[in-house]
Scaffold this motif. Sequence first.
Motif, mmCIF file in Angstrom:
data_model
loop_
_atom_site.group_PDB
_atom_site.id
_atom_site.type_symbol
_atom_site.label_atom_id
_atom_site.label_comp_id
_atom_site.label_asym_id
_atom_site.label_seq_id
_atom_site.Cartn_x
_atom_site.Cartn_y
_atom_site.Cartn_z
ATOM 1 N N ALA A 30 3.150 -7.685 -12.084
ATOM 2 C CA ALA A 30 1.719 -7.601 -12.268
ATOM 3 C C ALA A 30 1.031 -8.962 -11.432
ATOM 4 O O ALA A 30 1.680 -9.924 -12.074
ATOM 5 N N TYR A 31 0.657 -8.715 -10.165
ATOM 6 C CA TYR A 31 0.491 -9.731 -9.613
ATOM 7 C C TYR A 31 -1.144 -9.930 -9.448
ATOM 8 O O TYR A 31 -1.973 -8.952 -9.304
ATOM 9 N N ARG A 32 -1.458 -11.459 -9.209
ATOM 10 C CA ARG A 32 -2.938 -11.508 -8.532
ATOM 11 C C ARG A 32 -2.611 -12.437 -7.279
ATOM 12 O O ARG A 32 -1.979 -13.300 -7.164
ATOM 13 N N LEU A 33 -3.152 -11.667 -6.140
ATOM 14 C CA LEU A 33 -2.954 -12.189 -4.904
ATOM 15 C C LEU A 33 -3.745 -13.573 -4.518
ATOM 16 O O LEU A 33 -5.025 -13.431 -5.024
ATOM 17 N N PRO A 34 -3.321 -14.464 -4.038
ATOM 18 C CA PRO A 34 -3.964 -15.581 -3.586
ATOM 19 C C PRO A 34 -4.778 -15.138 -2.597
ATOM 20 O O PRO A 34 -4.879 -14.549 -1.606
ATOM 21 N N HIS A 35 -6.302 -15.998 -2.594
ATOM 22 C CA HIS A 35 -6.976 -15.823 -1.672
ATOM 23 C C HIS A 35 -6.929 -16.728 -0.339
ATOM 24 O O HIS A 35 -7.105 -17.925 -0.556
ATOM 25 N N GLN A 377 -4.422 -8.603 2.997
ATOM 26 C CA GLN A 377 -3.942 -8.422 1.769
ATOM 27 C C GLN A 377 -1.987 -8.614 1.751
ATOM 28 O O GLN A 377 -1.560 -9.046 1.003
ATOM 29 N N GLU A 380 -1.293 -12.028 2.232
ATOM 30 C CA GLU A 380 -1.428 -12.791 1.003
ATOM 31 C C GLU A 380 -0.360 -12.521 -0.083
ATOM 32 O O GLU A 380 0.214 -13.220 -0.672
ATOM 33 N N TYR A 384 2.279 -14.829 -2.043
ATOM 34 C CA TYR A 384 2.437 -14.747 -3.208
ATOM 35 C C TYR A 384 3.827 -14.723 -3.405
ATOM 36 O O TYR A 384 4.445 -15.354 -4.593
#
Lengths: 389, 430
Positions: A30-35, A377, A380, A384
């Motif tokens: 469960a990841y949230r990509l850095p902007h 993406q 990114e 990540y």
Amino acid sequence: MNLRRSALLLVLAAGWGVAAWLLWRSSLPAYRLPHLSESALFPAAVLAAARHYSSVDRLFWLGATLTQLAVLGVYSRFGVRWMSESAAGPVGTGMLLGMIGFALVWAAELPFAVLSVWWRRHNGLDGSYAQATVGNWLLLGSQFVALCIALAVAMNLARVRRIGDRWWLPAAPVFVGITILLAFVSPWLLGGTRFDAPYVAKLERTERVHVPVRVMSGFAEPNAFATGLGPSRRVFLWEPIVEAPFTPREDRFVLAHELGHLAHNHIWKDIGWYALFAFPLAYLLALVARRRGGMGVPEAVPLVILAYVVLQLAFLPLRNVVSRHMEAEADWSALRATHDPAAGRALFRLFAVETKDDPSPPWWDYVFLENHPTLLQRIEMTQYWAANR
Amino acid sequence: MNTGMTEHPVRLVVKDDYRRNRLTVFFRLLLAIPHLIWLFLWTILALLVAIVNWFATLILGRPPRWIHRLLCAYVRYSVHLGAYLWLVANPYPGFAGEAGTYPIDVELPEEPQVQVRWKTLLRLILVIPAYSIAGVLSGSFSIPGAALLFPRRRGGSKGYQAGGGPGGGFLGFICAILGWFASLVTGRMPKGFRDAGAYGIGYGAQVTAYAFLLTDVYPSSDPLAMLETVEPPPAHPVRVVGDAHDLRRSRLTVFFRLPLAIPHYVWMSLWGYVVFVVAVINWFATLILGRPPRWCHRFISRYVRYQFHVLAFISIAANPFPGFTGRPGSYPLDLELPIEPQRQKRAKTLFRIFLVIPAFFVGFAVEFALFSAAFFTWFVALARGSAPWGLRNLMAYALRYLAQTNAYLFLLTDAYPHASPLEGVDAPAE
């Protein structure tokens, strides 16, 4: 009756949902990509060139798609006129009408294909006018074979009295069976030469996938793909990707990505998704065909073809979501196998130069055309992974 | 509907009796050497005169009489010599190309005809399709002597191409080679080879006459019109039926004809594998029983008919998209095959694979003619929405011959394929 029907539909929808959930599961955390800022990652000139190229290319796609819909719309109304050109009985006539529909689409899209080649060449990319015209004309034949098989299955089933309008129930598994057969057989037909690089064996051990890796010549673009089932599994690298300016480190990342597809059974999953979509799609086509007397008569074919193309377009965003999810998992797999996020980053940056792919396209392009995560993406994700390893 | 059946001003006249002298047949090529030298010289003259004729016709609107007569004699002479070389006729020809002096002759317009100037201006371009077809049918006699004047280099060595014409003209050449052996053995030229040779020579004469401005009527490859003075061969159990006047073609399906046929190709290949197995079983069964088992006969008949339908569709000899089953009567250009298996001689059955070899050679040439005709029909049908009458009949002939060869090979009949471009007719009742 209605209650039973509703209950059945509910059960089927629940079954569909469970199957979709099972197919969706992946090794991705469960990841949230850095902007990240694309202007920091790509030189301004590269970014401008990619955006300029992609913006026009998108217009060609839009033009070709709208033309296709317009042609098929007119054809669905007047296509039955060509029934008089057939002496092939109802099923054969249906095949002819289907083929003529696609032939007209080809003719209508031809200017866009030629313009697209011109635009590629204008932007320093390769493209062949002969391939876009005469080559595609001959390639129509292979499309026709697939179309004829599909129509032969659907129309013959619909002509069986006991099956009739429920043809879609047996037809969908037949289509899935044919897809499995093609996925199994096609790698052996593709040829290519053996790819010998020192890192192949180690990567295969890491990914726990031992398959032949082959290089295919005759392509202008850098690309690669994994295909096959069981003993026919293969990875194919298009020649430009194993040549400069791509470095061995970047090639290693590409190979790890493709092996990742095989390690996570993406070909089987892809077929699974196809099966999930095949049933509702065939059902909707059966509904449409009823308006023209059912799938068993050739008069229905022009309208069914229009409906098929429209439904394909409607399902496209969903299919792209699935495809992007699997591609992200393959990227993740490559990062875990290579421990080389820098190679991944360099590779994706190079793609923007070599293919003029827009690193962050507009939303509608992303929804309809991108079956991979965007280049931004993907970079990114390398970031990540590097931050969380 | 205009079928182009109006009489062509260049008419072939055939008075040959099939009899051949074995001695002159054996030495035919050597005996022809003086003629070939003479033809070479005459061709140089004819070509020079033809250039003068072109300018004169452009200016005057018709060729000068003396040129017309000279070129007519040249065309006639080349027909005589072609007939002699291709064994289409027996006697040694004269050197002057006089009318009515040879069993294979050509009637040409006696007086120069008024010609449309733009047709004259573009004649060399307009003649290209006809010249190509003539090359396939009659070889060097399409433009007589052209091969002698312009020998081609092949594989680095200088030599004359078989048949000499563009596209390698095979039909006349192959019929001549096979006829040479047959004539030596039997003392007679087989009618099929004679007719095929005469047809090619006649067409070549029409092309030359058109190229040399002796007429501005385009050459017609219709074998029925070309051989109208020839008696038809006896009926063959494998024949083509259908409406010959159905010339309408759908431009759209013509344009996409090859891709549209690809599903048929795939199906035909798959079916062909099964037919191969059945054909082997059929061969053994026919050897033992003296006639093919009914199920084999019917299964293979369907396949041979299906192949015929598909070839007719691909070559644009017929218009509609064919079915996938080869059902009799399902296609406007159809193939009639023996309904029931026929009794067959065991010796012929045993050696069928060898006996069919000569027919394969002719079949190869005929197939070449078929696809050349199909190539030009494609353009014409796209432009006009209809097939040219002459080419359509040429293709029907080719398709019939190929189907007869297949039927013979697969033991559907033991009647040998007939190379005559004319459809056979039943003998009148006694």
